[in-house]
Design an enzyme around this catalytic site. Structure first.
Site, PDB file in Angstrom:
ATOM      1  CG  ASP A  46      17.763  37.869  44.333  1.00 17.25           C
ATOM      2  OD1 ASP A  46      16.585  38.532  44.119  1.00 17.25           O
ATOM      3  OD2 ASP A  46      18.000  36.861  43.566  1.00 17.25           O
ATOM      4  CB  CYS A  48      61.142  43.056  57.404  1.00 19.90           C
ATOM      5  SG  CYS A  48      60.996  44.612  57.772  1.00 19.90           S
ATOM      6  CB  CYS A  70      62.843  45.198  54.655  1.00 21.54           C
ATOM      7  SG  CYS A  70      63.464  45.165  56.340  1.00 21.54           S
TER       8      CYS A  70
END
Length: 698
Positions: free
Chosen positions: A391, A11, A14
């Site tokens: 570039d 979790c 958590c």
């Protein structure tokens, strides 16, 4: 700092709470939990027994990097075995259903209570602790719902809620673990040991002990331990761990090799040039691991939203429980039940998971392809890019001047004179001329009295006569033939850089030199257009005609030529004001422009400057996989938007069922669990590679 792997971390909320608890310990301020990689970094001065105690209270434990259990063994033993718990709970629940009406109610109550306890005791204990501290989390909501259900005699539904929530947590953890395992398989490319050569003897040592200057022996099938160069031997090397390219690369003596690449055949002796922790592979793996934890604006919003969302749901639940009975005379037991269902619907599991699994999957999949994305925020931005500025030199072109056209008026002298003068020069144009000459002449005369003319070229004596090689400005004193004038005009009109060879009287011949366009550039631009990139722009310091020819040949939308470095930066700033812009360069000369763009993308095949400069690094020496990276990023962004809309939509629908009083506890938990499972599975689809995508531009 000491690093540990964590078990039982499923979790995100958590993980954040555990991190805050560990940071409150003495000397623990810098402790950090990386949820996506299930890793804990903790200062050496912190008492690990206290850390273990905090983790154990949440069902997590510590393991060493090699996977051996350390001081968290006891905590690991206390962790719930989700599969076994769920099976026993389902079995008891089934017995309770069958036994209802045939055995005393007290016995049925005990069976249901045991089933709920085995599946949900972990959540229940955490919820009680949180409730005592007025801390409102998912566990708090479930605990209140379970107590409420059993207190009003809804044993069967209360037990079903506990079982379904346990299943939900198990599947949620399984989804996160799948994303983690995908990342761990990427991180395992780092070799653990090396064979160091000392005084002719072979010694197996940890790669952490290697230093620059050490010699190592790498046999067929073994991984090269760190960046270095081949001292002895010849082999093909698989560099997929660095560049994402599956085709092997031949390595001869003196050539560079990357740590983590695999020696395919033969035996190589390699001189280590960097300690492993400074190698390209180590930097890549460290940045990829860190990238998992960076929060996108979407994730930050969801986390903030969840903080207020849960208390708000509890408030709504209380209103549902007491409002209708007080205002409309509804039954207290009926609306109390509806209020409990609202609590369960309010669990923000699916909402919190709507983004992180998709982000981890997207970063991991790109890393497998040799595309290093330094954080979720850059992955999200890549999917929003509308303009890409390139570039030219070394990006759309090979960065190596090449003679593509010649006009020869005096073949007996032209190549010999050009080669004699240029063979001692290191100028890129001189090397291009010499490469062309070497195909025509095997023996070159010597040049004497070599004089450089600034801004023009070089004069030297060859065959006791003065000759000149350089640009057209050095030919002004000569009487040029109409043929030479026409040829010079043709070369300039076609965008070539002109190099002339002449005596003091006439032109011997002309070289037309151009930076060779990468073979994949045209197809790349086509694929970017298909990926809905609205504008492709080239920024270059080259003159107008050269830029025009390159832009036309590969299909660019716009080009800007003759730009100085500061003008390039200003042009990127201007493009960024009009739309979301990425700048692509080689990571060395383009650092200011890369930093100015909304997103800096460097291609550098593992060079330090590329890794450090840009937000995204293409570890190949080409842009072939950029379209796929954009597609993956857009897929991730779409999935996150869908997940959020789906998670909120299903909850709103479930909450609307309270109006006619149709919402039940099992419908509530099924809606929450269904949303979580669907969000997780959809997020994991990012890891699926389609066969056609493997045939990317090379």
């Amino acid at each position: 700092m000491a690093d540990y792997r964590l078990k039982g971390l499923s979790c995100a909320n958590c993980a954040r709470e555990l991190e805050e608890a560990i940071q409150k310990l003495p000397n623990g301020e810098e402790a950090k939990i990386y949820f996506n990689t299930s890793k804990l970094s903790v200062p050496d001065q912190v008492d690990m027994q206290n850390v273990t105690r905090i983790l154990a209270a949440d069902g997590a434990s510590l393991v060493l990097e090699d996977g051996q259990e350390e001081i968290g063994e006891q905590a690991a033993q206390r962790m719930p075995n989700w599969k076994l718990s769920l099976l026993i709970s389902v079995l008891l629940f089934s017995i309770g259903l069958i036994a209802e009406g045939s055995i005393p109610g007290a016995a049925v109550f005990i069976i249901y209570l045991a089933a709920a306890g085995i599946s949900g005791y972990h959540t229940f204990l955490k919820g009680l602790k949180n409730l005592a501290r007025f801390k409102f989390t998912i566990d708090t909501l479930m605990t209140v719902a379970l107590i409420g259900a059993f207190s009003i005699g809804e044993w069967r539904e209360g037990t079903l809620v506990a079982i379904l929530f346990g299943l939900n947590e198990y599947l949620e953890g399984l989804g996160m673990e799948k994303a983690r395992r995908s990342m761990e398989s990427l991180l395992k490319v780092a070799p653990k040991e090396a064979v160091r050569l000392e005084n002719g003897q072979e010694h197996v040592v940890p790669i952490a002990s290697l230093r620059a200057g050490d010699y190592v022996l790498v046999k067929s099938g073994e991984k090269i331990p760190s960046d270095g160069k081949v001292i002895k031997g010849h082999s093909s090397v698989n560099e997929a761990a660095i560049t994402g390219e599956s085709m092997p690369v031949d390595k001869l003596e003196g050539e560079k090799v990357f740590g983590g690449s695999v020696n395919n055949e033969g035996v190589l002796v390699i001189e280590i040039e960097k300690a492993y922790q400074d190698s390209s592979l180590a930097k890549i793996l460290h940045l990829v691991e860190e990238a998992q934890e960076t929060k996108t604006p979407t994730e930050l919003f969801i986390n903030q939203f969840a903080k207020y969302y849960t208390p708000a749901v509890m408030m709504i639940s209380v209103i549902v429980m007491v409002g209708p009975p007080l205002v409309a005379g509804g039954l207290w037991s009926e609306w109390f039940y509806q209020g409990l269902a609202v609590l369960i619907v309010g669990c923000p599991c699916a909402l919190i998971l709507s983004s992180p699994i998709a982000i981890v999957s997207g970063i991991t999949r790109n890393a497998r392809n040799g595309i290093l994305i330094k954080g979720g925020v850059y992955l999200e931005q890549l999917g929003q890019i509308e303009t890409i500025a390139f570039d030219k030199t070394g990006t759309l072109t090979k960065g190596k001047p090449n003679v593509e056209k010649t006009y020869v008026y005096y073949p007996d002298l032209f190549y010999k004179v050009a080669g004699a003068i240029e063979k001692n020069s290191s100028h890129p144009l001189a090397r291009a001329v010499l490469d062309e000459v070497s195909q025509k002449e095997s023996h070159l005369p010597e040049a004497e009295d070599i004089t450089t003319i600034p801004g023009q070229g070089v004069k030297a004596r060859v065959f006791n006569q003065m000759y000149y090689i350089g640009n057209e400005s050095g030919l002004e004193s000569l009487l040029l033939s109409q043929s030479a004038k026409d040829d010079m005009a043709s070369l300039k009109e076609s965008g070539y850089t002109l190099v002339a060879v002449s005596s003091d009287k006439e032109v011997l011949g002309l070289f037309g030199i151009r930076d060779e366009i990468r073979p994949e550039s045209k197809e790349l631009i086509s694929k970017l257009n298909k990926a809905r990139v609205k504008s492709t722009v080239m920024l270059t310091g080259d003159h107008e005609k050269t830029a025009e020819k390159v832009a036309e040949s590969i299909g660019l939308t716009h080009y800007y030529a003759g730009l100085l470095p500061d003008e390039k930066v200003e042009k990127v700033r201007e493009l960024s004001r009009l739309s979301k812009t990425a700048m692509v360069g080689d990571g060395i000369n383009d650092a200011p422009a890369l930093a100015t763009a909304d997103l800096g993308i460097a291609m550098g095949k593992g060079t330090d400057s590329a890794i450090e400069t840009a937000d995204i690094v293409l570890m190949q020496d080409h842009l072939g996989k950029l379209p796929e990276a954009i597609s993956i990023s857009r897929q991730v962004n779409k999935i996150i938007k869908f997940n959020i809309a789906f998670a909120l939509g299903i909850k709103i629908f479930a909450l609307l069922l309270t109006i006619p009083g149709w919402l039940t506890l099992w419908i509530a938990i099924l809606s929450d669990m269904g949303a979580t499972i669907i969000v997780t599975l959809i997020s994991l689809t990012v890891l699926i590679e389609k066969k056609q995508e493997k045939n990317s531009v090379h």
